[in-house]
Design a protein around this motif. Structure first.
Motif, PDB file in Angstrom:
ATOM      1  N   UNK A 272      -5.341  -4.287  24.189  1.00 32.44           N
ATOM      2  CA  UNK A 272      -5.381  -5.661  24.067  1.00 32.44           C
ATOM      3  C   UNK A 272      -5.648  -6.020  22.635  1.00 32.44           C
ATOM      4  N   UNK A 273      -6.419  -5.303  21.982  1.00 34.57           N
ATOM      5  CA  UNK A 273      -6.748  -5.268  20.421  1.00 34.57           C
ATOM      6  C   UNK A 273      -5.678  -4.896  19.789  1.00 34.57           C
ATOM      7  N   UNK A 274      -5.009  -3.959  19.869  1.00 31.12           N
ATOM      8  CA  UNK A 274      -3.770  -3.608  19.520  1.00 31.12           C
ATOM      9  C   UNK A 274      -2.819  -4.836  19.594  1.00 31.12           C
ATOM     10  N   UNK A 275      -2.540  -5.388  20.665  1.00 27.66           N
ATOM     11  CA  UNK A 275      -1.462  -6.262  20.706  1.00 27.66           C
ATOM     12  C   UNK A 275      -1.716  -7.631  19.899  1.00 27.66           C
ATOM     13  N   UNK A 276      -2.897  -7.805  19.847  1.00 29.47           N
ATOM     14  CA  UNK A 276      -3.506  -9.202  19.378  1.00 29.47           C
ATOM     15  C   UNK A 276      -3.214  -8.720  17.630  1.00 29.47           C
ATOM     16  N   UNK A 277      -3.690  -7.713  17.274  1.00 31.38           N
ATOM     17  CA  UNK A 277      -3.411  -7.478  15.841  1.00 31.38           C
ATOM     18  C   UNK A 277      -1.775  -7.262  15.413  1.00 31.38           C
ATOM     19  N   UNK A 278      -1.216  -6.808  16.217  1.00 31.68           N
ATOM     20  CA  UNK A 278       0.343  -6.677  15.860  1.00 31.68           C
ATOM     21  C   UNK A 278       0.840  -8.229  16.014  1.00 31.68           C
TER      22      UNK A 278
ATOM     23  N   UNK B 279       5.914  -2.667  -3.546  1.00 34.91           N
ATOM     24  CA  UNK B 279       6.555  -2.048  -2.298  1.00 34.91           C
ATOM     25  C   UNK B 279       6.380  -3.069  -1.080  1.00 34.91           C
ATOM     26  N   UNK B 280       7.714  -3.285  -0.380  1.00 36.31           N
ATOM     27  CA  UNK B 280       7.471  -4.229   1.061  1.00 36.31           C
ATOM     28  C   UNK B 280       6.304  -3.770   1.903  1.00 36.31           C
ATOM     29  N   UNK B 281       5.477  -4.609   2.320  1.00 39.78           N
ATOM     30  CA  UNK B 281       4.395  -4.238   3.157  1.00 39.78           C
ATOM     31  C   UNK B 281       3.369  -3.576   2.667  1.00 39.78           C
ATOM     32  N   UNK B 282       3.176  -3.284   1.395  1.00 35.13           N
ATOM     33  CA  UNK B 282       1.927  -2.497   0.861  1.00 35.13           C
ATOM     34  C   UNK B 282       0.863  -3.722   0.532  1.00 35.13           C
ATOM     35  N   UNK B 283      -0.211  -3.580   1.315  1.00 35.06           N
ATOM     36  CA  UNK B 283      -1.149  -4.655   1.204  1.00 35.06           C
ATOM     37  C   UNK B 283      -2.555  -3.968   1.677  1.00 35.06           C
ATOM     38  N   UNK B 284      -3.673  -4.411   0.593  1.00 37.20           N
ATOM     39  CA  UNK B 284      -4.911  -4.100   1.076  1.00 37.20           C
ATOM     40  C   UNK B 284      -5.783  -5.075   1.726  1.00 37.20           C
ATOM     41  N   UNK B 285      -4.955  -5.870   2.218  1.00 39.04           N
ATOM     42  CA  UNK B 285      -5.556  -7.304   2.759  1.00 39.04           C
ATOM     43  C   UNK B 285      -5.757  -6.870   4.377  1.00 39.04           C
ATOM     44  N   UNK B 286      -7.016  -7.818   4.991  1.00 41.97           N
ATOM     45  CA  UNK B 286      -6.889  -7.643   6.266  1.00 41.97           C
ATOM     46  C   UNK B 286      -5.934  -8.396   7.070  1.00 41.97           C
ATOM     47  N   UNK B 287      -5.637  -7.785   8.508  1.00 42.83           N
ATOM     48  CA  UNK B 287      -4.619  -8.413   9.225  1.00 42.83           C
ATOM     49  C   UNK B 287      -4.827  -9.912   9.194  1.00 42.83           C
TER      50      UNK B 287
END
Ligand SMILES: Nc1ncnc2c1ncn2[C@@H]1O[C@H](COP(=O)(O)OP(=O)(O)O)[C@@H](O)[C@H]1O
Ligand SMILES: [Mg+2]
Length: 176
Positions: A1-7, A127-135
Motif C-alpha cells: 500500500x505504501x508503494x502505491x501511495x508513493x507512486x 537530466x529528466x527525473x533527477x531529483x534530490x527532493x522527497x516524494x
C-alpha cells in the motif's frame, strides 16, 4: 500500500509539472521584456509559497529578448522555486533575481544562499527525473524542461556554485 501511495504521489506531481508546461505553448515569438517576465514569475511564486519575502528582484526595465513570454516565465518560476528550496536550508534564506546585458547577450540569473550543488552532481541536475527532493516535493522535471525551453530560444541555461556558498543559474539569450 505504501508503494502505491508513493507512486501515485509522484505521478500526481509529474502530471502537475507537465500540465503547467503544456498549457503555456504559444505560437509566435515576440519581443518580451525580461523585467516583466521576472516580475510575473515572482508574483506567481509568491502565491504558492510563504517564503516569498526572501526574494529580491533587481532587473532593469527594457531588457528585451525575442521569445515566448509564458515559456520564459515558466523557466524563471522553476529556477526561483529551486532557489527557495535550496535557500530554505540556510538560516536566513535569500534569493536574488538579476539581469543585464553582456557583449550581445541578455542574461537573467537566479542566485540563492543554499548549500550549492555537489560537484559530482552538477552535470546530472538537468537530466529528466533527477531529483534530490522527497516524494511529492520534487519531480526532477523543472530543470530539464527549463533547459529545453531556453534551448528552443537559442539560449543557454547554466549552473554554477558560488565561492561564498550557494548556487547561481544563468539564462543567457541572444540580444535582439
Ligand atoms: N538552486 C539549487 N541549489 C542546489 N541544488 C539545486 C538547485 N536547483 C536545483 N538543484 C538540484 O537539481 C535537482 C533537479 O532540479 P529540478 O529539475 O528542478 O527538479 P526538482 O526541483 O523537482 O527536484 C534538485 O532536486 C536539486 O538536487
Ligand atoms: Mg525544481
Amino acid at each position: 500500500m505504501g508503494d502505491i501511495e508513493e507512486a501515485s504521489q509522484r505521478v500526481g506531481a509529474i502530471v502537475e509539472d507537465l500540465r503547467t508546461f503544456s498549457a503555456r505553448q504559444e505560437s509566435e515569438k515576440i519581443m518580451v521584456d525580461l523585467a516583466d517576465v521576472a516580475g510575473l514569475a515572482v508574483r506567481w511564486v509568491s502565491k504558492s509559497r510563504p517564503e516569498d519575502g526572501a526574494i529580491s528582484l533587481s532587473i532593469p526595465e527594457g531588457l528585451m529578448v525575442k521569445g515566448h513570454s509564458g515559456q520564459l516565465t515558466q523557466v524563471v518560476v522553476n529556477l526561483i522555486n529551486n532557489a527557495l528550496d535550496a535557500a530554505a536550508e540556510s538560516g536566513q534564506p535569500e534569493v536574488r533575481v538579476d539581469g543585464g546585458t553582456d557583449g550581445g547577450k541578455t542574461w537573467l540569473s537566479v542566485t540563492d544562499n543554499g548549500p550549492g550543488i555537489p560537484d559530482d552532481r552538477i552535470h546530472q541536475i538537468f537530466d529528466p527525473f533527477y531529483t534530490t527532493k522527497k516524494v511529492g516535493e520534487g519531480t526532477g522535471l523543472g530543470l530539464s524542461i527549463s533547459y529545453g525551453l531556453v534551448a528552443e530560444h537559442g539560449g543557454t541555461l547554466e549552473a554554477e556554485n558560488l565561492a561564498g556558498g550557494g548556487a547561481r543559474f544563468v539564462v543567457s539569450l541572444g540580444q535582439q
